[in-house]
Motif scaffolding. Sequence first.
Motif, PDB file in Angstrom:
ATOM      1  N   LYS A  58      25.511 -27.746  19.295  1.00 49.28           N
ATOM      2  CA  LYS A  58      26.532 -27.828  20.339  1.00 49.28           C
ATOM      3  C   LYS A  58      26.080 -28.770  21.455  1.00 49.28           C
ATOM      4  O   LYS A  58      26.862 -29.574  21.971  1.00 49.28           O
ATOM      5  N   LEU A  59      24.801 -28.683  21.819  1.00 48.54           N
ATOM      6  CA  LEU A  59      24.241 -29.556  22.845  1.00 48.54           C
ATOM      7  C   LEU A  59      24.269 -31.014  22.394  1.00 48.54           C
ATOM      8  O   LEU A  59      24.635 -31.902  23.169  1.00 48.54           O
ATOM      9  N   SER A  60      23.940 -31.263  21.129  1.00 49.04           N
ATOM     10  CA  SER A  60      23.927 -32.643  20.639  1.00 49.04           C
ATOM     11  C   SER A  60      25.333 -33.224  20.531  1.00 49.04           C
ATOM     12  O   SER A  60      25.525 -34.420  20.695  1.00 49.04           O
ATOM     13  N   LYS A  61      26.333 -32.401  20.267  1.00 49.28           N
ATOM     14  CA  LYS A  61      27.708 -32.889  20.210  1.00 49.28           C
ATOM     15  C   LYS A  61      28.271 -33.150  21.606  1.00 49.28           C
ATOM     16  O   LYS A  61      29.145 -33.997  21.775  1.00 49.28           O
ATOM     17  N   LYS A  62      27.764 -32.434  22.586  1.00 46.80           N
ATOM     18  CA  LYS A  62      28.270 -32.556  23.956  1.00 46.80           C
ATOM     19  C   LYS A  62      27.886 -33.895  24.588  1.00 46.80           C
ATOM     20  O   LYS A  62      28.636 -34.446  25.388  1.00 46.80           O
ATOM     21  N   TYR A  63      26.727 -34.436  24.216  1.00 50.82           N
ATOM     22  CA  TYR A  63      26.229 -35.679  24.808  1.00 50.82           C
ATOM     23  C   TYR A  63      26.023 -36.747  23.736  1.00 50.82           C
ATOM     24  O   TYR A  63      25.670 -36.444  22.606  1.00 50.82           O
ATOM     25  N   ASP A  64      26.210 -38.008  24.133  1.00 49.07           N
ATOM     26  CA  ASP A  64      26.013 -39.119  23.201  1.00 49.07           C
ATOM     27  C   ASP A  64      24.547 -39.467  23.029  1.00 49.07           C
ATOM     28  O   ASP A  64      24.121 -39.895  21.967  1.00 49.07           O
ATOM     29  N   MET A 100      19.039 -31.415  32.673  1.00 51.96           N
ATOM     30  CA  MET A 100      18.492 -30.144  32.216  1.00 51.96           C
ATOM     31  C   MET A 100      16.994 -30.114  32.491  1.00 51.96           C
ATOM     32  O   MET A 100      16.328 -31.124  32.366  1.00 51.96           O
ATOM     33  N   ASP A 101      16.509 -28.971  32.801  1.00 53.11           N
ATOM     34  CA  ASP A 101      15.075 -28.831  33.006  1.00 53.11           C
ATOM     35  C   ASP A 101      14.462 -28.064  31.829  1.00 53.11           C
ATOM     36  O   ASP A 101      15.158 -27.671  30.891  1.00 53.11           O
ATOM     37  N   ILE A 102      13.163 -27.857  31.892  1.00 56.57           N
ATOM     38  CA  ILE A 102      12.439 -27.209  30.789  1.00 56.57           C
ATOM     39  C   ILE A 102      12.896 -25.766  30.598  1.00 56.57           C
ATOM     40  O   ILE A 102      12.983 -25.287  29.469  1.00 56.57           O
ATOM     41  N   GLU A 103      13.221 -25.091  31.706  1.00 52.64           N
ATOM     42  CA  GLU A 103      13.661 -23.692  31.605  1.00 52.64           C
ATOM     43  C   GLU A 103      14.959 -23.578  30.805  1.00 52.64           C
ATOM     44  O   GLU A 103      15.130 -22.667  29.996  1.00 52.64           O
ATOM     45  N   ALA A 104      15.881 -24.510  31.012  1.00 52.31           N
ATOM     46  CA  ALA A 104      17.143 -24.492  30.258  1.00 52.31           C
ATOM     47  C   ALA A 104      16.888 -24.755  28.779  1.00 52.31           C
ATOM     48  O   ALA A 104      17.549 -24.160  27.915  1.00 52.31           O
ATOM     49  N   LEU A 105      15.937 -25.642  28.484  1.00 56.22           N
ATOM     50  CA  LEU A 105      15.590 -25.911  27.087  1.00 56.22           C
ATOM     51  C   LEU A 105      14.924 -24.703  26.437  1.00 56.22           C
ATOM     52  O   LEU A 105      15.136 -24.429  25.254  1.00 56.22           O
ATOM     53  N   PRO A 150      10.070 -31.371  21.013  1.00 56.28           N
ATOM     54  CA  PRO A 150       9.950 -30.828  19.646  1.00 56.28           C
ATOM     55  C   PRO A 150       9.528 -29.352  19.621  1.00 56.28           C
ATOM     56  O   PRO A 150       9.992 -28.592  18.772  1.00 56.28           O
ATOM     57  N   LYS A 151       8.689 -28.975  20.564  1.00 55.15           N
ATOM     58  CA  LYS A 151       8.228 -27.593  20.614  1.00 55.15           C
ATOM     59  C   LYS A 151       9.342 -26.665  21.102  1.00 55.15           C
ATOM     60  O   LYS A 151       9.511 -25.557  20.602  1.00 55.15           O
ATOM     61  N   LEU A 152      10.138 -27.129  22.064  1.00 60.74           N
ATOM     62  CA  LEU A 152      11.178 -26.295  22.656  1.00 60.74           C
ATOM     63  C   LEU A 152      12.451 -26.223  21.812  1.00 60.74           C
ATOM     64  O   LEU A 152      13.096 -25.181  21.747  1.00 60.74           O
ATOM     65  N   LEU A 153      12.819 -27.324  21.161  1.00 60.87           N
ATOM     66  CA  LEU A 153      14.090 -27.369  20.422  1.00 60.87           C
ATOM     67  C   LEU A 153      13.918 -27.528  18.915  1.00 60.87           C
ATOM     68  O   LEU A 153      14.895 -27.468  18.184  1.00 60.87           O
ATOM     69  N   GLY A 154      12.715 -27.776  18.456  1.00 63.62           N
ATOM     70  CA  GLY A 154      12.507 -27.967  17.026  1.00 63.62           C
ATOM     71  C   GLY A 154      13.058 -29.310  16.566  1.00 63.62           C
ATOM     72  O   GLY A 154      13.304 -30.203  17.372  1.00 63.62           O
ATOM     73  N   PRO A 155      13.287 -29.455  15.276  1.00 60.74           N
ATOM     74  CA  PRO A 155      13.733 -30.749  14.746  1.00 60.74           C
ATOM     75  C   PRO A 155      15.236 -31.001  14.854  1.00 60.74           C
ATOM     76  O   PRO A 155      15.731 -31.981  14.340  1.00 60.74           O
ATOM     77  N   GLY A 156      15.974 -30.132  15.526  1.00 62.61           N
ATOM     78  CA  GLY A 156      17.442 -30.222  15.572  1.00 62.61           C
ATOM     79  C   GLY A 156      17.980 -31.536  16.098  1.00 62.61           C
ATOM     80  O   GLY A 156      18.853 -32.151  15.493  1.00 62.61           O
ATOM     81  N   LYS A 190      15.573 -21.621  27.131  1.00 60.84           N
ATOM     82  CA  LYS A 190      16.617 -20.624  26.860  1.00 60.84           C
ATOM     83  C   LYS A 190      17.321 -20.903  25.534  1.00 60.84           C
ATOM     84  O   LYS A 190      17.705 -19.983  24.830  1.00 60.84           O
ATOM     85  N   ILE A 191      17.475 -22.181  25.209  1.00 65.80           N
ATOM     86  CA  ILE A 191      18.119 -22.531  23.939  1.00 65.80           C
ATOM     87  C   ILE A 191      17.216 -22.156  22.772  1.00 65.80           C
ATOM     88  O   ILE A 191      17.624 -21.479  21.854  1.00 65.80           O
ATOM     89  N   GLY A 192      15.961 -22.579  22.827  1.00 66.85           N
ATOM     90  CA  GLY A 192      14.970 -22.221  21.809  1.00 66.85           C
ATOM     91  C   GLY A 192      15.169 -22.941  20.494  1.00 66.85           C
ATOM     92  O   GLY A 192      16.277 -23.363  20.156  1.00 66.85           O
ATOM     93  N   PRO A 193      14.080 -23.079  19.699  1.00 64.46           N
ATOM     94  CA  PRO A 193      14.157 -23.810  18.426  1.00 64.46           C
ATOM     95  C   PRO A 193      14.891 -23.051  17.318  1.00 64.46           C
ATOM     96  O   PRO A 193      15.339 -23.633  16.346  1.00 64.46           O
ATOM     97  N   LYS A 194      15.049 -21.744  17.460  1.00 64.69           N
ATOM     98  CA  LYS A 194      15.679 -20.940  16.400  1.00 64.69           C
ATOM     99  C   LYS A 194      17.203 -20.967  16.483  1.00 64.69           C
ATOM    100  O   LYS A 194      17.882 -20.737  15.506  1.00 64.69           O
ATOM    101  N   ASN A 195      17.746 -21.244  17.669  1.00 63.75           N
ATOM    102  CA  ASN A 195      19.191 -21.215  17.877  1.00 63.75           C
ATOM    103  C   ASN A 195      19.801 -22.563  17.482  1.00 63.75           C
ATOM    104  O   ASN A 195      20.074 -23.412  18.324  1.00 63.75           O
ATOM    105  N   LYS A 196      20.030 -22.739  16.191  1.00 63.77           N
ATOM    106  CA  LYS A 196      20.497 -24.036  15.676  1.00 63.77           C
ATOM    107  C   LYS A 196      21.913 -24.362  16.121  1.00 63.77           C
ATOM    108  O   LYS A 196      22.249 -25.514  16.333  1.00 63.77           O
TER     109      LYS A 196
END
Length: 134
Positions: free
Chosen positions: A19-25, A1-6, A38-44, A8-14
């Motif tokens: 779903k992303l964290s469950k998809k990968y180990d 994944m690149d920064i643009e894909a991250l 941390p800025k792009l995805l937040g603390p998720g 698109k997900i954004g920190p607000k879309n929990k």
Amino acid sequence: MDIEALKKIGPKNKKAIKKLSKKYDAFLASESILRQVPKLLGPGLNKVGKFPTLLTHSEDMASKINDVKSTVKFQLKKVLCLAVAVGHIELTEREVATNIIQSINFLVSLLKKGWQNIKTLYVKTSMGPSHRVY
């Protein structure tokens, strides 16, 4: 994944982060991307214990992936019980025994009072009965 894909997900879309964290180990990231996570995805990702591991340009990706696969995480919280996977079906008995001993010794080193904090230890297979070790 690149920064643009991250982005698109954004920190607000929990839900998307979960779903992303469950998809990968596990996740690997270069130093430039690691600072922006941390800025792009937040603390998720940090909450689920899957914050990316640093992958430098000089490191071999295959060996780093193997290191991440063979890492065991102890999540010590305010619970009295802890379960950890120490082996899989393809390991020999000696390798599983070595993993168990290393895991127990590392766990004891994390505790403030060492062995005094441990009441009992059990080893259990996925479908079999548990066996008391300590």
